[in-house]
Write an enzyme that holds these catalytic residues in place. Structure first.
Site: not given
Ligand code: ZN
Length: 515
Positions: A187, A296
């Site tokens: 992330d 992402e």
């Protein structure tokens, strides 16, 4: 001896005589743990292949991956082993090495790409203990969980690394017998080096944080300054930007988005470098994982909300570069602060959010990703409605807070020490997390009874205080050890608390129940 107790449970339950179908029937009845003396077997973890029985067992308070067989056991895992009465047993340590072997033997324990799954929910797990709660909630709905999800910031503050994070999810997925598939997300990564670390740990999802390679300043420049800087770009770039965007109106679903010449130039100055880097990263991941990855694109950690015009420009340019975007995280209007509900005007959020969704749908249908997505209950109905549930919701600290809640209930003395330490760590933590909590509003715990302590997890200031100070708490060796001990001793309460809270998120978003 504990190994003998585990073997006794295996023999008395007749587990070595059962094939996988027999084990599945055995799993359908009885308690979560099959216990005797100081040992237990986690019932849902029972699996058999090639004449070897695999399960998660616990002995003398320590969990391990157990292999039992009348034959020789496969090699490749480290741990304590014994041969008793013609039966071999290995209690392997829950290490990244054992996890890697387990993923090879039982592929359902390995993280996979969730690009084809419509609704995904990021379930960050700072302690590496919360997965059972996450999968029990997710399994009841049409959602796929991302169970291993950490940023570099979280790794540093918790003293973990990507292989350990993926290993923790691997073992707990096995413990639960959860075979519906899960993701793993490196992330908020900003560099190829960090991305490589996540890929090497087997993480199929990379959240590329563009905040360091994009440039926020042009958003505030005068027309003259924008013109001047734009004129410095290559002639072909200028030509493309003006031809493709300047004074053009784009239709996306029910929305129309217009870019002025000035805004088109601004977008070029703000984003083109970051978009080129996105292409580089996409090619890099593809070279390592083929098509099975989830990229992402994250532009949420910037100073200003993402304007729909800018989202449109970014979407078009990612398309031109052939970047395979699975999800994109804009920064939304209003405030998405950690651990608390949305701050801002819900109707204005909904108006802009609908345009973001239209742009995503018209640009290849990537998911809209909602960062700091936990506890935003007042906007979930709008989010579910406008995305048609094609979305990624990212949560992390909210599961940590459920663990803290369990500690407040089960061990008030430890919770009081944590609160004192959290207050001492608050100022340092606010350098990393933007929140509006004021520790002065947190009541002095000495004036609260034990029964009143859990309420601090509902009050906004104390909730945010405990949310962001996990680094200070986990870096205190005494407190860290006691947190793990207390949660281990209250495992069922912990799983139930996480499950209940994440289930609330999924339900309020409007996810359908699994048939
Ligand atoms: Zn974010």
């Amino acid at each position: 001896m504990a190994m003998e107790t585990i073997l006794r449970i295996v023999k008395e339950s007749g587990l070595l005589e059962l094939d996988q179908a027999g084990l599945d029937a055995f799993k359908a009845r009885g308690a979560q743990r099959i216990a005797a003396a100081d040992a237990c077997i986690y019932r849902q973890s029972l699996h058999a292949t090639d004449g070897v029985l695999y399960f998660i067992g616990s002995a003398a308070g320590e969990k391990g991956l157990c292999l039992v067989s009348t034959k020789a056991l496969p090699s490749g895992m480290e741990g304590a082993s014994a041969r008793i009465g013609g039966i071999s047993i290995l209690k392997a340590s829950l290490s990244p090495l054992s996890a890697k072997r387990l993923r090879e033997v039982f592929p359902f324990t390995a993280p996979v790409s969730l690009r084809e799954r419509t609704t995904t929910i990021g379930c960050g797990d700072r302690l590496g203990l919360a997965t059972p709660g996450h999968v029990r909630a997710a399994a009841r709905y049409e959602v796929a969980p991302v169970l291993a999800q950490q940023s570099i910031r979280e790794l540093t503050l918790t003293g973990r690394d990507f292989p350990g994070v993926v290993a923790d999810a691997t073992f707990l997925v096995f413990q639960e017998g959860y075979e519906l598939g899960y993701g793993a997300d490196g992330d908020h990564l900003k560099t190829i080096a960090d991305i490589d670390t996540a890929l090497a740990a087997g993480m199929p999802m990379i959240t590329l944080d563009l905040s360091d390679v994009m440039s926020a300043e042009p958003a505030f420049w005068s027309t003259g300054k924008v013109d001047e800087e734009f004129a410095r770009l290559g002639a072909d770039v200028q030509e493309h930007v003006l031809e493709a965007y300047a004074d053009k109106t784009f239709r996306a679903g029910g929305s129309s988005v217009r870019l002025s010449a000035l805004e088109a130039k601004r977008c070029a100055l703000m984003y083109l470098r970051a978009l080129d880097f996105s292409r580089e990263v996409d090619a890099h991941i593809r070279a390592r994982r083929g098509d099975s990855y989830d990229l992402e694109i994250s532009i949420d950690e910037t100073t200003a909300p993402t304007l729909p015009e800018h989202h449109l420009f970014i979407a078009k340019e990612l398309g031109i570069r052939g970047v395979m975007v699975s999800s994109l995280a804009p920064r939304f209007v209003g405030e998405f602060q950690k651990g608390i509900d949305y701050i801002g005007k819900v109707d204005e959020f909904e108006r802009q959010f609908a345009i973001h969704c239209d742009i995503a749908k018209a640009s290849g249908g990537y998911k809209i990703s909602i960062h700091s997505g936990s506890d935003k209950f007042s906007v979930y109905p709008a989010i579910g409605r406008h995305t048609g549930m094609r979305l990624h919701l990212k949560t992390a600290g909210t599961s940590w807070l459920q663990a803290v809640l369990v500690i407040a209930r089960a061990d008030p003395a430890l919770f009081r020490r944590m609160l004192t330490k959290a207050k001492a760590s608050f100022e340092e933590a606010t350098k990393l997390y933007h929140i509006t909590a004021d520790p002065a509003n947190v009541p002095d715990e000495s004036g609260l009874s034990d029964a009143e302590l859990p309420r601090l997890l509902s009050a906004r200031d104390s909730r945010q205080l405990l949310h962001i100070t996990y680094g200070g708490l986990l870096n205190d060796p005494g407190i860290r050890a006691e947190i793990f001990q207390t949660l281990s001793a209250n495992e069922d309460l912990h799983y139930a608390a996480v499950e209940e809270h994440i289930e609330k998120h999924i339900r309020l978003l409007g996810a359908a129940r699994r048939a």
